[in-house]
Design a protein around this motif. Structure first.
Motif, PDB file in Angstrom:
ATOM      1  N   ILE A  16      -9.585   7.840   6.786  1.00 18.03           N
ATOM      2  CA  ILE A  16      -8.148   7.845   7.033  1.00 18.03           C
ATOM      3  C   ILE A  16      -7.673   6.456   7.451  1.00 18.03           C
ATOM      4  O   ILE A  16      -6.648   5.962   6.962  1.00 18.03           O
ATOM      5  N   GLY A  17      -8.413   5.793   8.341  1.00 17.25           N
ATOM      6  CA  GLY A  17      -8.046   4.449   8.783  1.00 17.25           C
ATOM      7  C   GLY A  17      -8.027   3.453   7.642  1.00 17.25           C
ATOM      8  O   GLY A  17      -7.080   2.658   7.505  1.00 17.25           O
ATOM      9  N   LYS A  18      -9.058   3.481   6.793  1.00 23.39           N
ATOM     10  CA  LYS A  18      -9.106   2.577   5.642  1.00 23.39           C
ATOM     11  C   LYS A  18      -7.950   2.854   4.684  1.00 23.39           C
ATOM     12  O   LYS A  18      -7.339   1.935   4.144  1.00 23.39           O
ATOM     13  N   TYR A  19      -7.652   4.117   4.478  1.00 23.89           N
ATOM     14  CA  TYR A  19      -6.574   4.501   3.563  1.00 23.89           C
ATOM     15  C   TYR A  19      -5.220   4.008   4.077  1.00 23.89           C
ATOM     16  O   TYR A  19      -4.434   3.436   3.326  1.00 23.89           O
ATOM     17  N   LEU A  20      -4.966   4.218   5.363  1.00 22.32           N
ATOM     18  CA  LEU A  20      -3.696   3.765   5.941  1.00 22.32           C
ATOM     19  C   LEU A  20      -3.573   2.251   5.894  1.00 22.32           C
ATOM     20  O   LEU A  20      -2.496   1.722   5.596  1.00 22.32           O
ATOM     21  N   LEU A  21      -4.645   1.549   6.171  1.00 22.03           N
ATOM     22  CA  LEU A  21      -4.613   0.088   6.110  1.00 22.03           C
ATOM     23  C   LEU A  21      -4.345  -0.383   4.689  1.00 22.03           C
ATOM     24  O   LEU A  21      -3.531  -1.274   4.457  1.00 22.03           O
ATOM     25  N   PHE A  22      -5.004   0.245   3.713  1.00 15.50           N
ATOM     26  CA  PHE A  22      -4.835  -0.130   2.312  1.00 15.50           C
ATOM     27  C   PHE A  22      -3.424   0.177   1.801  1.00 15.50           C
ATOM     28  O   PHE A  22      -2.813  -0.635   1.128  1.00 15.50           O
ATOM     29  N   THR A  23      -2.906   1.350   2.114  1.00 12.99           N
ATOM     30  CA  THR A  23      -1.615   1.749   1.552  1.00 12.99           C
ATOM     31  C   THR A  23      -0.424   1.264   2.361  1.00 12.99           C
ATOM     32  O   THR A  23       0.661   1.099   1.823  1.00 12.99           O
ATOM     33  N   SER A  24      -0.613   1.030   3.668  1.00 13.25           N
ATOM     34  CA  SER A  24       0.555   0.806   4.522  1.00 13.25           C
ATOM     35  C   SER A  24       0.445  -0.389   5.461  1.00 13.25           C
ATOM     36  O   SER A  24       1.371  -0.646   6.224  1.00 13.25           O
ATOM     37  N   GLY A  25      -0.645  -1.126   5.441  1.00 10.31           N
ATOM     38  CA  GLY A  25      -0.841  -2.232   6.372  1.00 10.31           C
ATOM     39  C   GLY A  25       0.254  -3.289   6.306  1.00 10.31           C
ATOM     40  O   GLY A  25       0.835  -3.664   7.329  1.00 10.31           O
ATOM     41  N   CYS A  51      19.184  -1.880   9.462  1.00 13.62           N
ATOM     42  CA  CYS A  51      17.823  -2.381   9.702  1.00 13.62           C
ATOM     43  C   CYS A  51      16.835  -1.232   9.841  1.00 13.62           C
ATOM     44  O   CYS A  51      15.732  -1.281   9.294  1.00 13.62           O
ATOM     45  N   LEU A  52      17.221  -0.193  10.565  1.00 12.03           N
ATOM     46  CA  LEU A  52      16.335   0.961  10.735  1.00 12.03           C
ATOM     47  C   LEU A  52      16.094   1.690   9.414  1.00 12.03           C
ATOM     48  O   LEU A  52      14.968   2.135   9.135  1.00 12.03           O
ATOM     49  N   LEU A  53      17.123   1.796   8.591  1.00 11.19           N
ATOM     50  CA  LEU A  53      16.969   2.410   7.270  1.00 11.19           C
ATOM     51  C   LEU A  53      16.031   1.573   6.407  1.00 11.19           C
ATOM     52  O   LEU A  53      15.156   2.114   5.722  1.00 11.19           O
ATOM     53  N   THR A  54      16.205   0.259   6.463  1.00 13.91           N
ATOM     54  CA  THR A  54      15.322  -0.639   5.719  1.00 13.91           C
ATOM     55  C   THR A  54      13.885  -0.484   6.200  1.00 13.91           C
ATOM     56  O   THR A  54      12.954  -0.428   5.390  1.00 13.91           O
ATOM     57  N   MET A  55      13.709  -0.412   7.511  1.00 13.29           N
ATOM     58  CA  MET A  55      12.366  -0.209   8.061  1.00 13.29           C
ATOM     59  C   MET A  55      11.752   1.081   7.537  1.00 13.29           C
ATOM     60  O   MET A  55      10.570   1.116   7.186  1.00 13.29           O
ATOM     61  N   PHE A  56      12.542   2.122   7.478  1.00 16.21           N
ATOM     62  CA  PHE A  56      12.018   3.401   7.014  1.00 16.21           C
ATOM     63  C   PHE A  56      11.611   3.315   5.549  1.00 16.21           C
ATOM     64  O   PHE A  56      10.541   3.770   5.162  1.00 16.21           O
ATOM     65  N   LEU A  57      12.478   2.716   4.720  1.00 14.83           N
ATOM     66  CA  LEU A  57      12.223   2.702   3.286  1.00 14.83           C
ATOM     67  C   LEU A  57      11.095   1.752   2.893  1.00 14.83           C
ATOM     68  O   LEU A  57      10.221   2.121   2.119  1.00 14.83           O
ATOM     69  N   ILE A  58      11.116   0.514   3.403  1.00 18.34           N
ATOM     70  CA  ILE A  58      10.073  -0.431   2.986  1.00 18.34           C
ATOM     71  C   ILE A  58       9.065  -0.706   4.081  1.00 18.34           C
ATOM     72  O   ILE A  58       8.058  -1.362   3.839  1.00 18.34           O
ATOM     73  N   GLY A  59       9.322  -0.218   5.249  1.00 20.37           N
ATOM     74  CA  GLY A  59       8.430  -0.494   6.360  1.00 20.37           C
ATOM     75  C   GLY A  59       7.452   0.607   6.650  1.00 20.37           C
ATOM     76  O   GLY A  59       6.841   0.619   7.708  1.00 20.37           O
ATOM     77  N   ARG A 112       2.702   5.941  -9.050  1.00 21.79           N
ATOM     78  CA  ARG A 112       3.692   4.934  -9.409  1.00 21.79           C
ATOM     79  C   ARG A 112       2.911   3.675  -9.761  1.00 21.79           C
ATOM     80  O   ARG A 112       2.147   3.170  -8.968  1.00 21.79           O
ATOM     81  N   ARG A 113       3.091   3.202 -10.971  1.00 19.90           N
ATOM     82  CA  ARG A 113       2.363   2.018 -11.422  1.00 19.90           C
ATOM     83  C   ARG A 113       3.156   0.760 -11.109  1.00 19.90           C
ATOM     84  O   ARG A 113       4.356   0.797 -10.893  1.00 19.90           O
ATOM     85  N   GLY A 114       2.452  -0.339 -11.093  1.00 22.36           N
ATOM     86  CA  GLY A 114       3.082  -1.632 -10.904  1.00 22.36           C
ATOM     87  C   GLY A 114       2.658  -2.266  -9.594  1.00 22.36           C
ATOM     88  O   GLY A 114       2.648  -1.610  -8.556  1.00 22.36           O
ATOM     89  N   SER A 115       2.306  -3.519  -9.664  1.00 20.74           N
ATOM     90  CA  SER A 115       1.808  -4.207  -8.474  1.00 20.74           C
ATOM     91  C   SER A 115       2.887  -4.379  -7.411  1.00 20.74           C
ATOM     92  O   SER A 115       2.585  -4.535  -6.243  1.00 20.74           O
ATOM     93  N   ARG A 116       4.149  -4.356  -7.808  1.00 22.37           N
ATOM     94  CA  ARG A 116       5.237  -4.537  -6.846  1.00 22.37           C
ATOM     95  C   ARG A 116       5.821  -3.217  -6.354  1.00 22.37           C
ATOM     96  O   ARG A 116       6.741  -3.209  -5.554  1.00 22.37           O
ATOM     97  N   ASN A 117       5.272  -2.130  -6.839  1.00 19.27           N
ATOM     98  CA  ASN A 117       5.763  -0.826  -6.414  1.00 19.27           C
ATOM     99  C   ASN A 117       5.227  -0.511  -5.028  1.00 19.27           C
ATOM    100  O   ASN A 117       4.027  -0.604  -4.782  1.00 19.27           O
ATOM    101  N   ASN A 160       3.696   8.361 -14.629  1.00 21.32           N
ATOM    102  CA  ASN A 160       4.309   7.379 -13.740  1.00 21.32           C
ATOM    103  C   ASN A 160       5.459   8.058 -13.007  1.00 21.32           C
ATOM    104  O   ASN A 160       6.608   7.981 -13.403  1.00 21.32           O
ATOM    105  N   LYS A 161       5.101   8.770 -11.925  1.00 24.41           N
ATOM    106  CA  LYS A 161       6.115   9.454 -11.145  1.00 24.41           C
ATOM    107  C   LYS A 161       5.715   9.498  -9.685  1.00 24.41           C
ATOM    108  O   LYS A 161       4.595   9.145  -9.317  1.00 24.41           O
ATOM    109  N   PHE A 162       6.628   9.944  -8.830  1.00 22.80           N
ATOM    110  CA  PHE A 162       6.429   9.995  -7.395  1.00 22.80           C
ATOM    111  C   PHE A 162       5.266  10.922  -7.071  1.00 22.80           C
ATOM    112  O   PHE A 162       5.317  12.109  -7.396  1.00 22.80           O
ATOM    113  N   PRO A 163       4.202  10.429  -6.416  1.00 27.76           N
ATOM    114  CA  PRO A 163       2.987  11.236  -6.208  1.00 27.76           C
ATOM    115  C   PRO A 163       3.063  12.117  -4.953  1.00 27.76           C
ATOM    116  O   PRO A 163       2.317  11.933  -3.994  1.00 27.76           O
TER     117      PRO A 163
END
Length: 167
Positions: A16-25, A51-59, A112-117, A160-163
């Motif tokens: 779980i720790g490795k997964y969270l670091l990889f996907t959300s670090g 700012c809080l909305l931005t944090m939620f969406l990309i943070g 979702r594919r793409g390195s910037r996704n 290629n859709k929301f997982p």
């Protein structure tokens, strides 16, 4: 012998720790940066909410939703699978269901594919069987490419859709 050796995949704290670091670090670091900006500057209520909305969406907010979705689905489940054996098991740890690879109609990789996704680290493998049943295995349990290697003989669909898992 190695090709027929069964691998047991279960959720562990380390996994779980490795997964969270990889996907959300990175996204966690962005959240800290945005939170610092909010605290250091006197912003209006509208700017704070933006700012809080931005944090939620990309943070990391969407990451947290997907992680909790996968975690709730997978807790107390096990996958026992090898590349060389046709028989595999998936389900509750106490009583996993037996499946035969020969009964697979096709499988789909949902991500979702793409390195910037922002969600490119999340994926689900959905295995459909000839009798109409299907199982879904999120990549929190095992990397989707590892499952693809074990199922290379069977038809594969890339979606290629929301997982998100509908529980």
């Amino acid at each position: 012998h190695f090709i027929t050796q069964d691998f047991n995949y279960v959720l562990t704290k380390k996994l779980i720790g490795k997964y969270l670091l990889f996907t959300s670090g990175l996204h966690f670091c962005i959240s800290v940066l945005i939170l610092s900006i909010i605290l250091l500057h006197q912003l209006s209520i509208i700017n704070v909410l933006l700012c809080l909305l931005t944090m939620f969406l990309i943070g990391g907010g969407l990451h947290l939703i997907l992680f909790l979705n996968y975690y709730n689905y997978l807790k107390n489940k096990i996958l026992i699978m090898s590349k060389g054996n046709d028989i595999f098991y998936f389900g509750d740890m106490d009583n996993p269901v037996k499946y035969d690879k020969k009964d697979i109609l096709q499988y789909s990789t949902i991500r979702r594919r793409g390195s910037r996704n922002l969600l490119s680290g999340f994926a689900i493998i959905e295995i459909e069987f000839n009798n109409g049943t299907a199982i879904k295995i999120p990549n929190l349990l095992v990397n989707y490419t590892d499952i693809e290697e074990k199922l290379f003989e069977y038809p594969r669909i890339e979606e290629n859709k929301f997982p998100y898992l509908i529980l």
